[in-house]
Enzyme design. Structure first.
Site, PDB file in Angstrom:
ATOM      1  N   HIS A 189       0.830  -1.212   0.000  1.00 16.10           N
ATOM      2  CA  HIS A 189       0.000   0.000   0.000  1.00 16.10           C
ATOM      3  C   HIS A 189       0.864   1.260   0.000  1.00 16.10           C
ATOM      4  O   HIS A 189       0.548   2.244  -0.661  1.00 16.10           O
ATOM      5  CB  HIS A 189      -0.926  -0.021   1.209  1.00 16.10           C
ATOM      6  CG  HIS A 189      -2.089  -0.935   0.994  1.00 16.10           C
ATOM      7  ND1 HIS A 189      -2.842  -1.433   2.010  1.00 16.10           N
ATOM      8  CD2 HIS A 189      -2.628  -1.431  -0.147  1.00 16.10           C
ATOM      9  CE1 HIS A 189      -3.789  -2.200   1.512  1.00 16.10           C
ATOM     10  NE2 HIS A 189      -3.671  -2.215   0.212  1.00 16.10           N
ATOM     11  N   GLU A 431      10.049 -15.982 -23.493  1.00 16.28           N
ATOM     12  CA  GLU A 431      10.904 -15.644 -22.357  1.00 16.28           C
ATOM     13  C   GLU A 431      11.762 -16.809 -21.888  1.00 16.28           C
ATOM     14  O   GLU A 431      12.456 -16.729 -20.887  1.00 16.28           O
ATOM     15  CB  GLU A 431      10.081 -15.058 -21.207  1.00 16.28           C
ATOM     16  CG  GLU A 431       8.888 -15.864 -20.793  1.00 16.28           C
ATOM     17  CD  GLU A 431       8.058 -15.184 -19.707  1.00 16.28           C
ATOM     18  OE1 GLU A 431       8.489 -14.178 -19.134  1.00 16.28           O
ATOM     19  OE2 GLU A 431       6.950 -15.690 -19.431  1.00 16.28           O
ATOM     20  N   ASP A 455      12.925 -12.429 -18.168  1.00 18.86           N
ATOM     21  CA  ASP A 455      13.195 -13.854 -18.001  1.00 18.86           C
ATOM     22  C   ASP A 455      14.089 -14.389 -19.102  1.00 18.86           C
ATOM     23  O   ASP A 455      14.918 -15.264 -18.853  1.00 18.86           O
ATOM     24  CB  ASP A 455      11.877 -14.637 -17.947  1.00 18.86           C
ATOM     25  CG  ASP A 455      11.254 -14.571 -16.561  1.00 18.86           C
ATOM     26  OD1 ASP A 455      12.005 -14.737 -15.579  1.00 18.86           O
ATOM     27  OD2 ASP A 455      10.048 -14.309 -16.459  1.00 18.86           O
ATOM     28  N   CYS A 502       7.939  -6.767 -23.942  1.00 15.98           N
ATOM     29  CA  CYS A 502       7.232  -6.276 -22.757  1.00 15.98           C
ATOM     30  C   CYS A 502       8.099  -6.370 -21.508  1.00 15.98           C
ATOM     31  O   CYS A 502       7.675  -6.027 -20.421  1.00 15.98           O
ATOM     32  CB  CYS A 502       5.911  -7.020 -22.551  1.00 15.98           C
ATOM     33  SG  CYS A 502       6.136  -8.763 -22.216  1.00 15.98           S
TER      34      CYS A 502
END
Ligand code: PEP
Ligand code: MG
Length: 573
Positions: A189, A431, A455, A502
């Site tokens: 948070h 990946e 990755d 990405c």
């Protein structure tokens, strides 16, 4: 000068003096009361809870109606009204004759220990919310009125073990623009609030208190994920210039954020974004995003007391699609395993979790959970521009198995008469080296590719992406990684499917000209980088394309010479 690696919570650069937050947690000596005082003590405690509730409600009135900031303090409101905690406090005071502060200490410590003991980082970080409420209650009970930040000066950098949401909300009002912590999670948070309030922040620096002293000058480079302590004159001057340049060029780039990114040779590069939480989607279009290239949906499974059902997921995907319409939203099916474990799904501990039952492997292992997600996405795709993407695909056999499940879901939905998009586009994350090496085979079964360089680098170089010790070896621009990217591009072009990146590489400004020069047509980046990356793409020209295509990318040194010397003018003003 010392440089320490850190994890970025919110990118940016901040230069200031370090100041540790001195823990003001009072030492509570467990004290008991006599039976005749118990009723009055409990009344004192419930009155204090009411005061705490009023304080939290007051904070709530200052927060925007929309967005997660409000939810954070609503959680604290719920904790203060939690009947289980109230019951426990009542027993501790009325039956066991503890003083009110003792009771708060015992009851909350128990819950905090429970959360901190959870395997999953994300859930463990929820302990901070309970600590924050416990601290507020103890302050009220003990009459502590001091503001923990009262001794701080505007412009200082706050250092702490782990920040609480309350601390973050008061930092912004006191003009403290950056924080550094020893512990913390991207999805905590405090982290979410920091991004909302635009505080520069980094975390995960072990033994922080031994590395920095109060009053030392520090540079918080939350863009690269580094803390620089006592910078030398050259470094300081470089960062001061970098910061001023970043501020000036951010303003300039922002003015054209909504325009498409087209190179001077006329190539359009689509700039998508990566998100972790559905709430992030609301503001992306206004920031210039042309789609969501990666929605890391596993986060929907982490901070939970029960797994999200089909209806809940349908609502989430529909609402994200609506926020982004008409642009596409790529739902990456949950990538659980590795370092992302849900306490709700039992996992056998693995010796090598990153080489274990992770991503699509785990999804295929638990089709009961996987099918719920696939159905929710297929249903939401009727009204929204959604596409499915699988993480950690090894080879075409994996993909075919996943596609079989998609077909099964479609059949079951049809049998129930439920509307869904049976031919939803299906993409593969490249990946794992095996997927890159067999990209030509995969391309015949996929609608699009997205290269997960985080990755791909880790598995190609056999270097743990989270290792601090080996971070110097984790070169996303390593010739072996670039060769794999080139192979994937070639296979995708031949098959006529789109291919993007990405992984973090697409968000690192120095790599953008290289990726554009290699021929990538789709970059999925951190939301805060959209405008800057679009402006880099616009600077890319024929000379760049020729330079990249004709460069010898066989040795790390040559690649680095290309990126940091020859291509510098494209990412630096
Ligand atoms: C990647 O591996 O590059 C990627 C984008 O996926 P994640 O970082 O979620 O593993
Ligand atoms: Mg990945």
């Amino acid at each position: 000068m010392n440089i320490f690696k850190a994890k970025s919570i919110n990118p940016g650069i901040y230069i200031g003096k370090a100041r540790f937050l001195v823990s003001k947690a009072p030492i509570i000596r467990h004290s008991h009361i006599s039976a005749d005082k118990a009723a009055a003590e409990f009344e004192y405690l419930t009155d204090s809870i009411d005061v705490a509730l009023a304080q939290v409600r007051q904070i709530l009135t200052t927060l925007p109606e929309e967005g997660q900031e409000k939810e954070i303090f609503e959680t604290q409101e719920m904790i203060l009204a939690d009947p289980d905690i109230l019951q426990k406090l009542e027993t501790l005071v009325l039956k066991e004759l503890n003083s009110a502060p003792s009771a708060v200490k015992i009851a909350f410590d128990e819950v905090i220990a429970h959360f901190e003991g959870m395997q999953n980082d994300f859930f463990a970080s929820r302990a901070v919310d309970y600590k924050d409420v416990q601290q507020r209650l103890l302050d009220i009970l003990l009459g502590v009125h001091t503001d923990p930040l009262s001794s701080f000066q505007a412009g200082e950098v706050l250092f702490c073990l782990e920040p609480s949401p309350t601390l973050i909300s008061s930092m912004a009002t006191q003009g403290i623009g950056a924080w550094v912590s020893q512990k913390g999670a991207y999805t905590s948070h405090a982290a979410i609030l920091s991004r909302g309030l635009n505080l520069v922040a980094i975390t995960s620096i072990p033994e922080l208190a031994f590395k920095v002293r109060d009053g030392q000058q520090v540079i918080v480079d939350a863009t690269r994920g580094e803390l620089i302590v006592e910078p030398d004159a050259d470094t300081l001057a470089r960062y001061q210039k970098l910061k001023a340049d970043m501020e000036a060029s951010a303003l300039k780039d922002q003015a054209r954020a909504l325009e498409p990114a087209i190179t001077s040779t006329g190539r359009r590069v689509r700039i998508n974004v990566n998100i972790e939480l559905p709430e992030e989607a609301a503001t992306l279009k206004a920031m210039g995003a042309e789609g969501i290239g990666l929605f890391r949906t596993e986060f929907l499974y982490l901070d939970r007391s029960s797994l999200p059902d089909e209806e809940e997921q349908f609502q989430i995907y529909s609402s994200v699609a609506k926020d982004m319409a008409p642009f596409p939203v790529t739902i990456r099916t949950f990538d659980l395993g590795g370092d992302k474990l849900s306490h709700l799904i039992p996992f056998e501990p693995e010796e090598n979790p990153f080489l274990g039952c992770r991503g699509l492997r785990f999804s295929l292992f638990r089709p009961d959970i996987f099918k719920i997600q696939i159905k929710a996405v297929m249903r939401a795709a009727v009204a929204g521009n959604l596409q499915l993407m699988f993480p950690m695909v090894n080879d075409v056999e994996d993909l075919l198995q996943a596609k079989e499940l998609v077909a099964e879901c479609s059949k079951e939905l049809a049998e129930q008469g439920i509307r869904h998009k049976a031919d939803i586009p299906i993409g593969v994350m490249i990946e794992i080296p095996s997927a890159a090496l067999c990209a030509d085979i995969l391309a015949s079964e996929a609608d699009f590719f997205s290269i997960g360089t985080n990755d791909l680098t880790q598995y190609t170089l056999a270097v743990d992406r989270n290792s601090e010790t080996l971070s110097y070896k984790y070169a996303q621009h390593h010739p072996s990684v670039l060769r794999l990217i080139q192979m994937v591009l070639k296979a995708a072009r031949k098959a006529g499917i789109t291919v993007g990146v990405c992984g973090e590489m697409a968000s690192i400004l120095q790599y953008v000209p290289l990726l554009v020069g290699l021929g990538l047509e789709d970059l999925s980046v951190q939301p805060a980088k959209i405008a800057t990356i679009k402006s880099i793409v616009r600077k890319c020209d024929l000379h760049l394309e020729e330079m990249v295509q004709n460069s010898d990318l066989d040795h790390l040194g040559e690649v680095e010479d290309l990126i940091y010397q020859k291509l510098k003018k494209y990412y630096q003003d």
